[in-house]
Enzyme design. Structure first.
Site, PDB file in Angstrom:
ATOM      1  N   CYS A  51       0.861  -1.174   0.000  1.00 47.73           N
ATOM      2  CA  CYS A  51       0.000   0.000   0.000  1.00 47.73           C
ATOM      3  C   CYS A  51       0.903   1.231   0.000  1.00 47.73           C
ATOM      4  O   CYS A  51       1.814   1.333   0.828  1.00 47.73           O
ATOM      5  CB  CYS A  51      -0.903   0.006   1.236  1.00 47.73           C
ATOM      6  SG  CYS A  51      -1.839   1.548   1.414  1.00 47.73           S
ATOM      7  N   ASP A  58      -0.135  -5.978   0.223  1.00 46.06           N
ATOM      8  CA  ASP A  58      -1.373  -6.349  -0.450  1.00 46.06           C
ATOM      9  C   ASP A  58      -1.076  -7.589  -1.273  1.00 46.06           C
ATOM     10  O   ASP A  58      -0.053  -7.670  -1.951  1.00 46.06           O
ATOM     11  CB  ASP A  58      -1.865  -5.225  -1.363  1.00 46.06           C
ATOM     12  CG  ASP A  58      -2.415  -4.040  -0.581  1.00 46.06           C
ATOM     13  OD1 ASP A  58      -3.192  -4.274   0.355  1.00 46.06           O
ATOM     14  OD2 ASP A  58      -2.077  -2.898  -0.919  1.00 46.06           O
ATOM     15  N   GLU A  74       8.596 -13.741 -22.434  1.00 46.51           N
ATOM     16  CA  GLU A  74       9.295 -14.901 -21.874  1.00 46.51           C
ATOM     17  C   GLU A  74       8.844 -15.034 -20.427  1.00 46.51           C
ATOM     18  O   GLU A  74       8.903 -14.084 -19.660  1.00 46.51           O
ATOM     19  CB  GLU A  74      10.807 -14.688 -21.995  1.00 46.51           C
ATOM     20  CG  GLU A  74      11.632 -15.947 -21.791  1.00 46.51           C
ATOM     21  CD  GLU A  74      11.768 -16.318 -20.343  1.00 46.51           C
ATOM     22  OE1 GLU A  74      11.504 -17.492 -20.013  1.00 46.51           O
ATOM     23  OE2 GLU A  74      12.113 -15.444 -19.532  1.00 46.51           O
ATOM     24  N   HIS A  92      -4.042  -0.616  -6.133  1.00 42.66           N
ATOM     25  CA  HIS A  92      -4.434  -1.784  -6.923  1.00 42.66           C
ATOM     26  C   HIS A  92      -4.742  -1.408  -8.373  1.00 42.66           C
ATOM     27  O   HIS A  92      -4.341  -2.115  -9.299  1.00 42.66           O
ATOM     28  CB  HIS A  92      -5.670  -2.456  -6.325  1.00 42.66           C
ATOM     29  CG  HIS A  92      -5.520  -2.878  -4.897  1.00 42.66           C
ATOM     30  ND1 HIS A  92      -4.338  -2.867  -4.199  1.00 42.66           N
ATOM     31  CD2 HIS A  92      -6.438  -3.335  -4.028  1.00 42.66           C
ATOM     32  CE1 HIS A  92      -4.521  -3.302  -2.975  1.00 42.66           C
ATOM     33  NE2 HIS A  92      -5.801  -3.589  -2.836  1.00 42.66           N
TER      34      HIS A  92
END
Length: 160
Positions: A51, A58, A74, A92
């Site tokens: 956060c 998180d 890859e 997020h």
């Protein structure tokens, strides 16, 4: 073959695990089937970031799906890249957009989507989703259609 493609991480015994955001670790290789549309999907169930306000961790599962054009990512370098978020402070919603932007820059895919399913913290889980379709192609419209219908049938969540 590895040298021909410019891949340095695959098979390398001296892997360096970056502790800060590191898009430079991403590598790609040639798509041997550029005339066929197909999805490549990655699931990262152990994704962590911090956060940016509290510094608390998180945890999430990150889903990456894309339709390659000329290049594929890859997988070892993708793991190293995702690992590099571990000590990065990101909201997020920002995480999924950063991942999409970095993979667009690396691959120029026909289509890509990233969905983050974050574990609840403070009684609230956040599941940001973003996507991209190459402008001027049918994938641009497909991206809009998938985005606009993305959560029409939400999953049942039992505290993850």
């Amino acid at each position: 073959m590895r040298e021909k493609e410019g891949l340095t991480a695959l098979g390398n015994k001296d892997t360096k695990y970056k502790s800060e955001y590191a898009p430079e670790v991403l590598e790609s290789f040639s798509n041997k089937h550029p005339d066929r549309d197909y999805f490549v999907k990655f699931n990262c169930p152990e994704f962590t970031t911090l956060c940016p306000i509290t510094g608390q961790p998180d945890f999430a599962t990150i889903y990456i799906s894309y339709v390659p054009d000329k290049r594929l990512v890859e997988s070892k370098t993708l793991k190293l890249y995702l690992f590099s978020f571990r000590n990065e402070g990101c909201f997020h919603e920002d995480v999924v957009n950063i991942i999409v932007n970095d993979l667009i820059k690396l691959l120029s895919p026909k289509y890509i989507e990233v969905w983050g399913k974050f574990l609840p913290r403070g009684g609230l889980s956040i599941d940001p989703y973003c996507n991209y379709g190459k402008p001027g192609t049918r994938w641009e419209q497909i991206a809009w259609d998938r985005l606009s219908h993305h959560d029409m049938y939400p999953e049942e969540i039992h505290n993850r």
